[in-house]
Structures are given as structure tokens and as C-alpha cells.
Design a protein around this motif. Structure first.
Motif, PDB file in Angstrom:
ATOM      1  N   LEU A  42      -5.494  -2.381  -1.354  1.00 33.10           N
ATOM      2  CA  LEU A  42      -4.598  -2.483  -2.510  1.00 33.10           C
ATOM      3  C   LEU A  42      -5.369  -2.353  -3.820  1.00 33.10           C
ATOM      4  O   LEU A  42      -4.879  -1.767  -4.785  1.00 33.10           O
ATOM      5  N   ASP A  43      -6.571  -2.922  -3.864  1.00 36.80           N
ATOM      6  CA  ASP A  43      -7.406  -2.787  -5.066  1.00 36.80           C
ATOM      7  C   ASP A  43      -7.619  -1.310  -5.390  1.00 36.80           C
ATOM      8  O   ASP A  43      -7.531  -0.881  -6.536  1.00 36.80           O
TER       9      ASP A  43
ATOM     10  N   ALA B  24      -4.196   0.561  -6.304  1.00 40.41           N
ATOM     11  CA  ALA B  24      -3.689   0.160  -7.618  1.00 40.41           C
ATOM     12  C   ALA B  24      -4.553   0.761  -8.719  1.00 40.41           C
ATOM     13  O   ALA B  24      -4.041   1.252  -9.733  1.00 40.41           O
TER      14      ALA B  24
ATOM     15  N   GLU C 254      -2.340   7.235 -14.269  1.00 40.12           N
ATOM     16  CA  GLU C 254      -1.421   7.018 -15.395  1.00 40.12           C
ATOM     17  C   GLU C 254      -2.143   7.216 -16.725  1.00 40.12           C
ATOM     18  O   GLU C 254      -1.628   7.861 -17.638  1.00 40.12           O
TER      19      GLU C 254
ATOM     20  N   ASN D  39      -9.205  -3.286 -16.434  1.00 40.92           N
ATOM     21  CA  ASN D  39      -9.814  -4.059 -15.362  1.00 40.92           C
ATOM     22  C   ASN D  39      -8.781  -4.346 -14.281  1.00 40.92           C
ATOM     23  O   ASN D  39      -7.932  -5.197 -14.443  1.00 40.92           O
ATOM     24  N   LEU D  40      -8.862  -3.617 -13.178  1.00 42.99           N
ATOM     25  CA  LEU D  40      -7.927  -3.836 -12.070  1.00 42.99           C
ATOM     26  C   LEU D  40      -8.576  -4.711 -10.988  1.00 42.99           C
ATOM     27  O   LEU D  40      -8.118  -4.739  -9.855  1.00 42.99           O
TER      28      LEU D  40
ATOM     29  N   ASP E 230       3.203   5.955  -2.736  1.00 42.80           N
ATOM     30  CA  ASP E 230       4.368   6.720  -3.196  1.00 42.80           C
ATOM     31  C   ASP E 230       4.280   6.955  -4.696  1.00 42.80           C
ATOM     32  O   ASP E 230       4.574   8.038  -5.195  1.00 42.80           O
ATOM     33  N   ARG E 231       3.860   5.925  -5.396  1.00 45.76           N
ATOM     34  CA  ARG E 231       3.730   6.032  -6.844  1.00 45.76           C
ATOM     35  C   ARG E 231       2.676   7.086  -7.199  1.00 45.76           C
ATOM     36  O   ARG E 231       2.880   7.916  -8.087  1.00 45.76           O
TER      37      ARG E 231
ATOM     38  N   VAL F  30      -3.711   4.406  -9.106  1.00 46.79           N
ATOM     39  CA  VAL F  30      -2.439   4.575  -9.821  1.00 46.79           C
ATOM     40  C   VAL F  30      -2.668   4.423 -11.318  1.00 46.79           C
ATOM     41  O   VAL F  30      -2.257   5.259 -12.128  1.00 46.79           O
ATOM     42  N   ARG F  31      -3.374   3.358 -11.681  1.00 50.46           N
ATOM     43  CA  ARG F  31      -3.563   3.093 -13.111  1.00 50.46           C
ATOM     44  C   ARG F  31      -4.414   4.183 -13.768  1.00 50.46           C
ATOM     45  O   ARG F  31      -4.117   4.636 -14.885  1.00 50.46           O
TER      46      ARG F  31
ATOM     47  N   ALA G 101       0.833  -1.206   0.000  1.00 54.54           N
ATOM     48  CA  ALA G 101       0.000   0.000   0.000  1.00 54.54           C
ATOM     49  C   ALA G 101       0.864   1.250   0.000  1.00 54.54           C
ATOM     50  O   ALA G 101       0.628   2.194  -0.761  1.00 54.54           O
TER      51      ALA G 101
ATOM     52  N   ALA H 236       3.892   1.551  -1.050  1.00 54.81           N
ATOM     53  CA  ALA H 236       4.572   1.674  -2.338  1.00 54.81           C
ATOM     54  C   ALA H 236       3.635   2.281  -3.385  1.00 54.81           C
ATOM     55  O   ALA H 236       4.022   3.158  -4.161  1.00 54.81           O
ATOM     56  N   LEU H 237       2.386   1.826  -3.377  1.00 48.77           N
ATOM     57  CA  LEU H 237       1.425   2.363  -4.344  1.00 48.77           C
ATOM     58  C   LEU H 237       1.131   3.838  -4.066  1.00 48.77           C
ATOM     59  O   LEU H 237       0.994   4.654  -4.984  1.00 48.77           O
TER      60      LEU H 237
ATOM     61  N   ALA I 195       4.045  10.545  -6.614  1.00 46.72           N
ATOM     62  CA  ALA I 195       4.998  10.960  -7.644  1.00 46.72           C
ATOM     63  C   ALA I 195       4.263  11.323  -8.938  1.00 46.72           C
ATOM     64  O   ALA I 195       4.573  12.325  -9.588  1.00 46.72           O
ATOM     65  N   LEU I 196       3.284  10.529  -9.279  1.00 47.65           N
ATOM     66  CA  LEU I 196       2.552  10.774 -10.533  1.00 47.65           C
ATOM     67  C   LEU I 196       1.825  12.106 -10.535  1.00 47.65           C
ATOM     68  O   LEU I 196       1.657  12.735 -11.579  1.00 47.65           O
TER      69      LEU I 196
END
Lengths: 339, 379, 98
Positions: free
Chosen positions: B227-228, B231, B238, B249-250, B22-23, B234-235, B17, B19-20, B26-27
Motif C-alpha cells: 500500500l505504501d 499510494a 497526480e 511524505n507518503l 484502479d486509481r 498515485v500521489r 491495493a 482500489a489504488l 485511470a490517472l
């Protein structure tokens, strides 16, 4: 709609009930140092007798259904009364009174079962019923059976709920949410099997052990009944002008209660317990408190679950491990939801 | 190694979690002044986001708003009034716990119960059918709320042949048209959508493809564990940043392209789409689920003569219980946050709610009142 | 909008299954499930109906997908998006999709 009628939510613990009590039932008082009266809004009241305190409490019990997994209304009445006394420091209850209000047409066998539970719970708690009363009301005038109880006992030291300060630690004496979820499942016929059991139990022996182990470092003690751990912590935070941070990961919740909570969309922190207490201790006494609690079968799953902070007065914050959120103060009886 | 386990705890791993997150930070680092705005359309998403404390750690360059994703909030007051009225006609009304306290024009079903009406709380439609069976002389109306995920269960119960004293009062709603309405709003800030994973479990994600193309905005299917959610965020960010209006589909453990064929078969065998009123939003075409004529014998609208009432066009500011300054409508479509509403937390609280979004446990206002979109709680 | 909770099927009788939700067992109906289920399968429950048989390998794939997002980010656009210690922690917990 804000009218002057009493709603169900006024009886569900939490802020609405506190407002009602403050508005209607408790006016003034509190100036006699030898008396703890209703204005203190503690679990019971007390008067000084010699060098001890005579503690008393009153409690009415309505639960649907009257027989639920893990207990019934009789056991609930005894344990609720014994626990309220214990939360004030009176751990050897001298006696109880029980009034039974019963609906016309109610089964005699069910009354016998309730009485047997009362007797058994008294034996467990080391107390007895000294007096009682029975009233019968017409069909539909009362729902089945209602019990009203009172109890009294001496405390050498009163445990008050205004001694909490930043840095103190929050302990729960065992798993959270079992009673409320078991009763909810039974009431709404949710078919969750019998893995969910009420925790209804007398806590006086457990509290006696705790008081002996930590002495004056015990600065807060409340049984987490209606409104659950959340209501108790909000009340303590409010009375002491402090905040509380709970560690989500540390909360002891049984697999059954956790699963039921997920299925029904109900947070175990906001539903009733009938055999659990929230304990506030000075930071240095945490280990001693936990050791004393865990030595008793009723405190086997005791855990340190949080800390008192100076900020966010009156609020309870949950650290989820991902981030932080406010804990909802319970408002009204929680209902199972599908969304 | 043991057989793979389906354990939700795997999706609550705080290391992943972080790590996501942080991503995500940053994004969105250069979007703090003009945050990337994503909309989810699901009260259960808002509940999950709030419950796991994610709002307190979302980066400032991301604005996550909730669209019309609370079926309780958008159930029209007139329909609640009709359900209340049924209890006064000696009919038992069964419904989900979510619906019990939501006020109609004046009363809720809880109020009707206090007046002596017979209101039954059920966890599922099956329980309502059983209640009807147990008392065959009394008509029982199941006040059926919820989106397609829930509607399929109502369909299954009807296909199983319920007793003659069982009736369905369908207030079921269908989500995709509501997403279209929001996407079509000329002043929308929304740059990407997060579709509700459980609804998409039924409908599949293929039906979102033409929408993403038409709107030029990505749609990411999102699940409900921390996490779902992270994530998918994040996607989606992006895809927004790279300007890629596709469907992704995540939540593949539950959602497929074509969806759940059996459930969809039951849904369209029993229901058809009709124009309906979404409380606080508008009348929407083909967004309400009505029983087909073949099921009229169980249709409470037919049996008890409950015509579908429409508002007059867009009533964003004319929710039946709303004073003009109330911003329920704006909040329900994601144009405003609960704390933008002058009534939020003052005149409108869970104790005395003004709008449905404060009543329903998955209403955006209620969730914000209880858990807060509260960055100040952050570590 | 819809609470969905996964559970493990412990018995099946026609369209009715008993499902264990890691603590409580409840009856769940199967007629809407996208695939036939057997004892030991995982299903997603909504209001007493299974609406999806969850293939366990899909769970692993989902986790792997999330890790791919992070790995792509780490290699990707010239920004160090994952602190080194975070990467280490992930590896140490077997976060690579075990």
C-alpha cells in the motif's frame, strides 16, 4: 567467470547442481524398465525384485554448525536418508549404513551426542544402522565431522516424479523454511533466539498414511531440502514440462520463519526443510490427502498451496494477491542481506 | 478497542491495493503512448515491488524505473579488490552478506575465502566489533557498504569506542548527490522521483525541497509495503500530471521533515563527504562518506594505506568488468531497462554475472532476472 | 537499499533492547533512535539498530491518508475512478480509517 572449477553454488541444489550431475556423473542409462538409476535424478534408485521394488539412496551430510536448534548432523543423516527412501514409496526402511569422517582433534563427547541422535532418530523412523565406517582426517582436511549414509527398503509401488500434469494440485506437508533459517541464524550468529527450530524429522510414517489415503492419485512426492520448495517445484516443472502457480497467501510459514525471513531478506521458499515434502495429487484427491496428512503430528500444518498449469513450462509463478511474479530458482546458498 | 498496533499486514490489504491500482490506471489512461516516468532510487523498493508482484499489474501508462539505488552495485571494483587484497595480508575482513559475492576486477570476497582468506559475514557492525574483540591479536577490517541508513550504524559503533584491532573500510555512499546527477542528465525521461523511505527516515524530507524546486519535478517519499508503494505512485503521478514540483511524505510513520537528529548527529560527527567513484556511473562530488580525521585510528584507509581511487570522469560505459555493449551504467541511472541490455539473461546471468547489477540481490538486473518485469504473468 | 523491519520492544537495558519481530526476538541497539523508547513501543530496525520509534497513531494516520487519496479521487475530477463495488468492499472492511 566460467571456469571448470566446482563452486559452492554447485552443491546448493537448483539448476547448477543438476547441470553438474548431468554433465559429469550421469551418462546414459535409463533403458532397463526394471531399474531406476541415477539418470532419473530422483531421490533414490530402485531395482525390481519380484513384484516389489528395492529402493536405495545415498546421502552425504555437511552442516555448519553440526549442532543447531532443533537437531544435529546425526539426526539429519538418518532423517535425510529415511525421507529419500520414503519419497520413492519405501516407507518401511530396512536399514541404514553410516560413515563418519572426523577431523583430528574432534571431541569424543560430540561424537557421542551425534551417535545418540542417530539412535533416537532410527527409533523414531522404525529402522536401524546395519553397518558403518569411521575415518579420521588430519587437522584442516575436513571441517569437524562429515557423515555419509545409505539406506534401503522395499516399495510396493514406486512414486516417480514424472506423472504431474495440468490441473494437479500442490500440497506442502507443513511449515516452510524452518530448518534453513534456523541453521543460517546459528551459523552466522544472528542472535534470533531459539524460536527458530529446525524441522528435521523422519517422514516415512506420514508418507505411508498419505499413500494409503490417495493411492494412485499421488503423482509426485519430494522432500524440500536444499533449495527449498522452490528448487523442488522447479525440478518438477522442468521434468514434466508444466508450470506451477503458488498461492502466496496459502503458504504455511511459521511466525518465526516469516520474521527471520523479513529480517534477513531471505525468502523461506528458497531455504532448506528437513521434515517437509511437496506432494502432487490429482485434483479430486486434495481433501483426502490433506485429511490424511493432518491426522499425523508431522503433517498438522499441511496445506494446498498451488496448482499445476500447462503454460509457463518449467516456471514457478507466485500469485501474491496483488499480482504475479516469478519465483526465483535458488542459485547458491542464500545469504542474509541488509539491503 | 485495543491499543493501535503496528502490523505490517495492515499495509498488505489487497482490497485497498486494488482500489489504488484502479486509481493509478485511470490517472495514466491517456499516457499509454508516452508513459509517465517515475524513478525510485532504492533496491529494497525494487525488491518489494517485485516480491509482491506489483510489476505485473502496473498500468501501461506508467513507467517505473530504478535509479542508482543499490549501494552494492555502485561500490567500486577497486574497493572490492582492496578488500580482497586485505585478506591476503592476513587481515580478517567482515562485511554484509550482500557484498560477499560481488566481483571486483577479478575476484569476489567469496573467492578470497575459497583461497583461504578470512572473510566473515555479519548482519550488523556490532557483530564485526564482537569478532574483533574475540581475537584481539588479529586486525579485523569491517568493509562498510550501504547508504546513509547503514552508515549511521557504522558511526554509532565508532562512537562507542571499538577495540584497537577494529578498522572501518568505508565504502558508504550518500544518496542525494546521485539523485542530482540523474535529474541533471539532459536526456532524462524521469518526470518525478520516489525517495527511499528508510534513507529518508535518517535524513528527513526537508533536504529534498530545494531539489524538487530546482528540478521542477515532484519527489514523493515512499515506504516499502504494497500500500505504501501504490499510494506513493498515485500521489507522484497526480503531482506530475498537475505539474506540481513539491515534496510529499507518503511514509509519515517513519519519515519526518528534519529527519532523525540523533542519527544525523552521529553520521556527521564521524563521516564527511568526499568525491568518490560510483561503479558504472561516474565519479561524483560529495557522494562518498569518508571517516573524519578524528577517527583515523580506526580508518582502514589510513592504517592499511588504501587510497581512494577515482575513475576518469564519466565511465558510464567503462565499468571495470563491462564490455562496451553492456548497459550497466544506463540501467543504473534509469535510462535503460535490464532487458534493453544485449547481455541480460544471455551472457550476464546470476550464475555468471558480468555486471554488479546482476550480482547484488538488490541489483535491478538480478531482480528482473529472478522476478521479471513481466506483464505476461498478469491475471 | 536498506531493509527495515518494525518490531515491538519487550525489554530495555540502557541502549540495548530486546525486540519482538512477530516471531523472533533479537537484540536491537537504541542509541540512534530518534526518541526514547519504552517496553511496548514499536521501532524500525536496520542492521541491529533502531532508527525510528514508530508512533502507533502514525500508522492509523498513514492508512487514513491512503484512504483520503482514494476518496479525493472518487469525488474528484469527474472520472469514476473507484468502481462502486470496490467502494463497498472498502467500507465493509472498515477501510475508512478505523
Amino acid at each position: 567467470m566460467s571456469d571448470d572449477r566446482i563452486k559452492m553454488a554447485h552443491g546448493a541444489g537448483g539448476s547448477l547442481m543438476r547441470d553438474l550431475i548431468g554433465d559429469v556423473f550421469v551418462r546414459g542409462g535409463g533403458d532397463d524398465p526394471d531399474v531406476v538409476g541415477p539418470e532419473a535424478m530422483e531421490d533414490g534408485g530402485a531395482v525390481r525384485v519380484g513384484d516389489r521394488w528395492l529402493v536405495t539412496t545415498a546421502d552425504a551430510h555437511v552442516v555448519a554448525p553440526a549442532f543447531f536448534p532443533g537437531g544435529d548432523i546425526g539426526r539429519l543423516a538418518v532423517c535425510g536418508t529415511v525421507n529419500d527412501l520414503a519419497m520413492m514409496g519405501a516407507t518401511a526402511p530396512l536399514g541404514l549404513t553410516i560413515t563418519v569422517v572426523v577431523e583430528e582433534g574432534y571431541g569424543r563427547d560430540d561424537l557421542r551426542r551425534i551417535q545418540a541422535s542417530i539412535d533416537a532418530a532410527c527409533a523414531e523412523a522404525g529402522t536401524r544402522v546395519l553397518a558403518g565406517d569411521t575415518k579420521v582426517m588430519g587437522k584442516g582436511e575436513v571441517d569437524g565431522v562429515v557423515l555419509s549414509s545409505a539406506g534401503f527398503g522395499f516399495a510396493d509401488r514406486l512414486v516417480r516424479d514424472r506423472g504431474m500434469r495440468a490441473g494437479d494440485r500442490v500440497i506442502i506437508t507443513g511449515s516452510i523454511g524452518d530448518h534453513g533459517l534456523a541453521v543460517m541464524s546459528a551459523r552466522h550468529d544472528l542472535g534470533l533466539g531459539d524460536q527458530l527450530q529446525s524441522d528435521v524429522a523422519p517422514l516415512n510414517t506420514l508418507v505411508a498414511r498419505l499413500m494409503e489415503a490417495v493411492g494412485d492419485d499421488l503423482v509426485g512426492l519430494k522432500d524440500a531440502t536444499r533449495g527449498g520448495v522452490s528448487a523442488v517445484l522447479h525440478e518438477l516443472a522442468d521434468k514434466n514440462g508444466a508450470g506451477v502457480v503458488l498461492d502466496d497467501v496459502a503458504l504455511p510459514i511459521s511466525d518465526a520463519a516469516r520474521a527471520a525471513g523479513e529480517l534477513l531478506g531471505v525468502d523461506p521458499l528458497v531455504v532448506a526443510n528437513e521434515g517437509k515434502a511437496v506432494v502432487i495429487v490429482r485434483p479430486g484427491a486434495v481433501e483426502a490427502a490433506l485429511a490424511a496428512l493432518r491426522a499425523d503430528p508431522l503433517g498438522r500444518d499441511a496445506a494446498a498451496i498451488g496448482e499445476v498449469i500447462a503454460d509457463h513450462a518449467g516456471r514457478v509463478i507466485v500469485d501474491t494477491g496483488f499480482g504475479r511474479r516469478l519465483l526465483a530458482e535458488p542459485r547458491g546458498e542464500p545469504l542474509p542481506r541488509i539491503c | 478497542m485495543s491499543a493501535p498496533q503496528v502490523d505490517r499486514l495492515q499495509f498488505r490489504d489487497p482490497v485497498r491495493a486494488r482500489a489504488l491500482l484502479d486509481r493509478l490506471r485511470a490517472l495514466t489512461a491517456d499516457r499509454v503512448d508516452r508513459p509517465v516516468t517515475l524513478m525510485h532510487v532504492c533496491g529494497t523498493h525494487e525488491q518489494a515491488i517485485a516480491r509482491f508482484g506489483l510489476r505485473s499489474v502496473l498500468p501501461p501508462g506508467l513507467d517505473l524505473v530504478m535509479g542508482p539505488g543499490c549501494p552494492v552495485c555502485v561500490t567500486s571494483a577497486a574497493e572490492i579488490d582492496a578488500a580482497v587484497d586485505l585478506t591476503r595480508r592476513g587481515v580478517r575482513v567482515a562485511t554484509y552478506g550482500d557484498m560477499i559475492r560481488v566481483p571486483g576486477t577479478t575476484l569476489s570476497l567469496a573467492d578470497a575465502q575459497a583461497e583461504g582468506g578470512r572473510v566473515e559475514l555479519v548482519y550488523g557492525v556490532d557483530q564485526a566489533v564482537e569478532l574483533a574483540r574475540a581475537e584481539p591479536e588479529t586486525p579485523l577490517v569491517f568493509f562498510a557498504t550501504g547508504f546513509e541508513t547503514t552508515a549511521v550504524t557504522t558511526a554509532a559503533a565508532l562512537l562507542a569506542g571499538p577495540p584497537d584491532n577494529f578498522f572501518v573500510y568505508s565504502a558508504h555512499k550518500y544518496v542525494p548527490p546521485a539523485m542530482e546527477v540523474v535529474a541533471a542528465m539532459p536526456d532524462t525521461r524521469v518526470e518525478g522521483f520516489l525517495a527511499a523511505g528508510h534513507a529518508a527516515t535518517i535524513t528527513g524530507f526537508d533536504l529534498f525541497e530545494p531539489m524538487a524546486r530546482a528540478w521542477g519535478k515532484p519527489i514523493v517519499i515512499m515506504g516499502f509495503e504494497p500500500l505504501d508503494i501504490l499510494a506513493a505512485l498515485v500521489r507522484a503521478v497526480e503531482l506530475v500530471i498537475s505539474g506540481t514540483p513539491t515534496v510529499e511524505n507518503l511514509f509519515p510513520r517513519c519519515v519526518t521533515g528534519p529527519g532523525n537528529g540523533r542519527a544525523l548527529g552521529a553520521l556527521w560527527q564521524v563521516f564527511e563527504l568526499t568525491r568518490g567513484h560510483w561503479r558504472g556511473i561516474a565519479d561524483l562530488d560529495a557522494a562518498d562518506l569518508d571517516l573524519r580525521p578524528e577517527f583515523a585510528r580506526w580508518d582502514a584507509r589510513v592504517r592499511f594505506d588504501l587510497p581512494r581511487q577515482l575513475g576518469d570522469g564519466d565511465d558510464t560505459a567503462a565499468c571495470p568488468v563491462c564490455p562496451p555493449q553492456q548497459r550497466c551504467g544506463d540501467i543504473l541511472v534509469g535510462n535503460a531497462r535490464p532487458d534493453d541490455c544485449p547481455l541480460f539473461g544471455r551472457a550476464c546471468t546470476p550464475d555468471s554475472p558480468v555486471g554488479a547489477s546482476m550480482v547484488s540481490s538488490e541489483g535491478m538486473c538480478r531482480i528482473w532476472f529472478q522476478y521479471g518485469g513481466r506483464p505476461e504473468l498478469g491475471p | 537499499m536498506c531493509l527495515g523491519v518494525p518490531g515491538k520492544v519487550v525489554s530495555v537495558d540502557g541502549f540495548i533492547a530486546q525486540v519482538d519481530f512477530w516471531g523472533v526476538t533479537r537484540q536491537v541497539r537504541l542509541e540512534l533512535c530518534d526518541a526514547d523508547v519504552e517496553v511496548g513501543d514499536y521501532v524500525l530496525n536496520h542492521v541491529g539498530y533502531a532508527i525510528r520509534r514508530i508512533p502507533p497513531e502514525e500508522v492509523e494516520e498513514t492508512l487514513a491518508l491512503y484512504d483520503e487519496l482514494l476518496e479525493a479521487a472518487a469525488k474528484g475530477d469527474g472520472v469514476d475512478l473507484l468502481a462502486a463495488d470496490m467502494r463497498g468492499e472498502l467500507d465493509a472492511t472498515g477501510g475508512g480509517g478505523s
